[in-house]
Scaffold this motif. Sequence first.
Motif, short mmCIF file in Angstrom:
data_model
loop_
_atom_site.label_atom_id
_atom_site.label_comp_id
_atom_site.label_asym_id
_atom_site.label_seq_id
_atom_site.Cartn_x
_atom_site.Cartn_y
_atom_site.Cartn_z
N THR A 124 0.85 -1.20 0.02
CA THR A 124 -0.20 -0.14 -0.07
C THR A 124 0.99 1.23 -0.05
O THR A 124 0.41 2.22 -0.54
CB THR A 124 -0.84 -0.06 1.22
OG1 THR A 124 -0.23 -0.26 2.39
CG2 THR A 124 -1.98 -0.94 1.13
N HIS A 125 2.08 1.27 0.75
CA HIS A 125 2.85 2.38 0.81
C HIS A 125 3.21 2.66 -0.82
O HIS A 125 3.28 3.71 -1.42
CB HIS A 125 4.08 2.12 1.45
CG HIS A 125 5.22 3.05 1.31
ND1 HIS A 125 5.07 4.35 1.70
CD2 HIS A 125 6.47 3.06 1.04
CE1 HIS A 125 6.36 5.05 1.52
NE2 HIS A 125 7.02 4.41 1.18
N ILE A 126 3.46 1.50 -1.79
CA ILE A 126 3.81 1.95 -3.00
C ILE A 126 2.88 2.39 -3.86
O ILE A 126 2.74 3.32 -4.67
CB ILE A 126 4.38 0.75 -3.57
CG1 ILE A 126 5.93 0.20 -2.90
CG2 ILE A 126 4.42 0.53 -5.05
CD1 ILE A 126 6.30 -1.04 -3.36
N VAL A 127 1.63 1.73 -3.59
CA VAL A 127 0.48 2.10 -4.21
C VAL A 127 0.13 3.57 -3.95
O VAL A 127 -0.40 4.44 -4.85
CB VAL A 127 -0.82 1.18 -3.88
CG1 VAL A 127 -2.03 1.70 -4.40
CG2 VAL A 127 -0.43 -0.35 -4.61
N GLY A 160 -2.13 -8.36 -4.62
CA GLY A 160 -2.11 -6.97 -5.23
C GLY A 160 -3.61 -6.17 -5.28
O GLY A 160 -3.72 -5.00 -5.05
N VAL A 161 -4.52 -7.02 -5.48
CA VAL A 161 -6.09 -6.47 -5.52
C VAL A 161 -6.34 -5.93 -4.12
O VAL A 161 -6.87 -4.76 -3.95
CB VAL A 161 -6.89 -7.45 -5.98
CG1 VAL A 161 -8.21 -6.83 -5.67
CG2 VAL A 161 -6.56 -7.94 -7.49
N VAL A 162 -5.78 -6.67 -3.04
CA VAL A 162 -6.28 -6.33 -1.74
C VAL A 162 -5.41 -5.00 -1.31
O VAL A 162 -5.91 -3.99 -0.77
CB VAL A 162 -6.00 -7.42 -0.77
CG1 VAL A 162 -5.83 -6.87 0.77
CG2 VAL A 162 -6.72 -8.62 -0.75
N ALA A 163 -4.35 -4.83 -1.64
CA ALA A 163 -3.54 -3.68 -1.44
C ALA A 163 -4.16 -2.54 -2.16
O ALA A 163 -4.12 -1.21 -1.74
CB ALA A 163 -2.13 -4.02 -1.89
N ARG A 164 -4.56 -2.59 -3.39
CA ARG A 164 -5.02 -1.58 -4.21
C ARG A 164 -6.43 -1.18 -3.49
O ARG A 164 -6.69 0.33 -3.49
CB ARG A 164 -5.20 -2.12 -5.62
CG ARG A 164 -5.83 -1.03 -6.53
CD ARG A 164 -6.09 -1.41 -7.96
NE ARG A 164 -7.03 -2.62 -8.18
CZ ARG A 164 -7.08 -3.17 -9.16
NH1 ARG A 164 -6.48 -2.59 -10.35
NH2 ARG A 164 -8.03 -4.03 -9.31
N ASP A 165 -7.08 -2.06 -3.31
CA ASP A 165 -8.47 -1.70 -2.83
C ASP A 165 -8.39 -1.13 -1.28
O ASP A 165 -9.09 -0.18 -0.87
CB ASP A 165 -9.21 -3.10 -2.55
CG ASP A 165 -9.80 -3.58 -3.88
OD1 ASP A 165 -9.52 -2.80 -4.86
OD2 ASP A 165 -10.42 -4.84 -3.90
N TRP A 166 -7.45 -1.71 -0.52
CA TRP A 166 -7.19 -1.15 0.86
C TRP A 166 -6.61 0.63 0.70
O TRP A 166 -7.12 1.25 1.37
CB TRP A 166 -6.20 -1.89 1.56
CG TRP A 166 -5.66 -1.28 2.96
CD1 TRP A 166 -4.80 -0.59 3.24
CD2 TRP A 166 -6.35 -1.57 3.90
NE1 TRP A 166 -4.57 -0.17 4.53
CE2 TRP A 166 -5.79 -1.07 5.02
CE3 TRP A 166 -7.87 -2.37 4.49
CZ2 TRP A 166 -6.22 -1.18 6.32
CZ3 TRP A 166 -8.02 -2.46 5.72
CH2 TRP A 166 -7.39 -1.88 6.77
#
Length: 363
Positions: free
Chosen positions: A333-336, A351-357
């Motif tokens: 999430t830091h990168i997103v 990756g989908v979880v991190a983007r949605d988060w």
Amino acid sequence: MPEGRIATLGRMLSDTASRPLVIGHRGAPGYRPEHTRSAYELAFALGADAVEPDLVATRDGVLVLRHENEISGTTDVARRPEFVGRRTTREVDGRALTGWFTEDFTWAELSTLRARERLGRVRQASASFDDRYPVIRLRDLFELIDAAADERGRVLRMVAEFKHAAYFDELGLPLDELFVAELDAAGWGRGDDRLIMEAFEPTLLERLGARGIRGKRVFLIEATGAPWDLVLADGHGARSYDSFVTEQGLLGLTGRFDGVSVGKPRLVGGTQTRRGADAPGAPLTGAELVDAAHAAGLEIFTWTLRPENRFLAGGYRRGTVRAAFGDWLGEFTHIVDMGVDGIFVDHPDLGVVARDWSLGRAG
């Protein structure tokens, strides 16, 4: 392509995908051996927007999906007595390598091999599927993407990475020419919005554009050294990869390519903390690099996001077991949050979880 299929594709392409794109790096190698049909199908089932094949050539000019043209670590070739005599040493991009090389096999021969997970010591779950799946061709992946897009009713993309283009040129196997033939055979014409092309060698990207292939072209930026095609042309005077990720370097790519793709250490950890990073003209890192790329009109992607402690930046590791998952959500999430346009991941669902988060917090 049938008219109904064209209309459906047009509707899907009008949909704007969430950003960043979640790109299944060689499929879903966190769960299945990389570059196999199973890995690619699973990547889309887990929510990936795109998948990334690495392209290398066979002796008879077929583009196959392997991490490198040397295949002893990703197939069972070393255990096949009929191919023991194919083991050899070749110089690839200035480095001597010993093993078995795709360019010494026909497609008919390669198709008999079975895939193995390259990171099997870390990914035992994935490695448990070793030797079950055959090597596949680029044309097989085109068909797989078409079928998955129809099944899910949304646009799905390919991010094609061309490996060792100058080397294959010397063998009389120009990857850009072979790619055009594969596009035609797959019914993708000269490409479209579903296609992104990337390479560490800018000359190859320019040739793809000159051939009229439609799709974004992304310049891959290695951590050190210089592009091999530039080394061949300019010797010790070749431009370094670092020189392309300064403000001036990025501006110089405007109009040539559509984006850049950088290794994760340029964004978090690794090269981000090296001495002299704040000096005038120094390579940009972290959010400054992302912002500068966007200011130059370029998209920016990063590779490869992996959840195991072994691959996480120091502050995100948890415990001492290198194969155990650390604080992957924190790092991802830091990168997103930096605003990148695409993330390459070995576990597409994470990756989908991190983007949605990240998007949920931003909302």
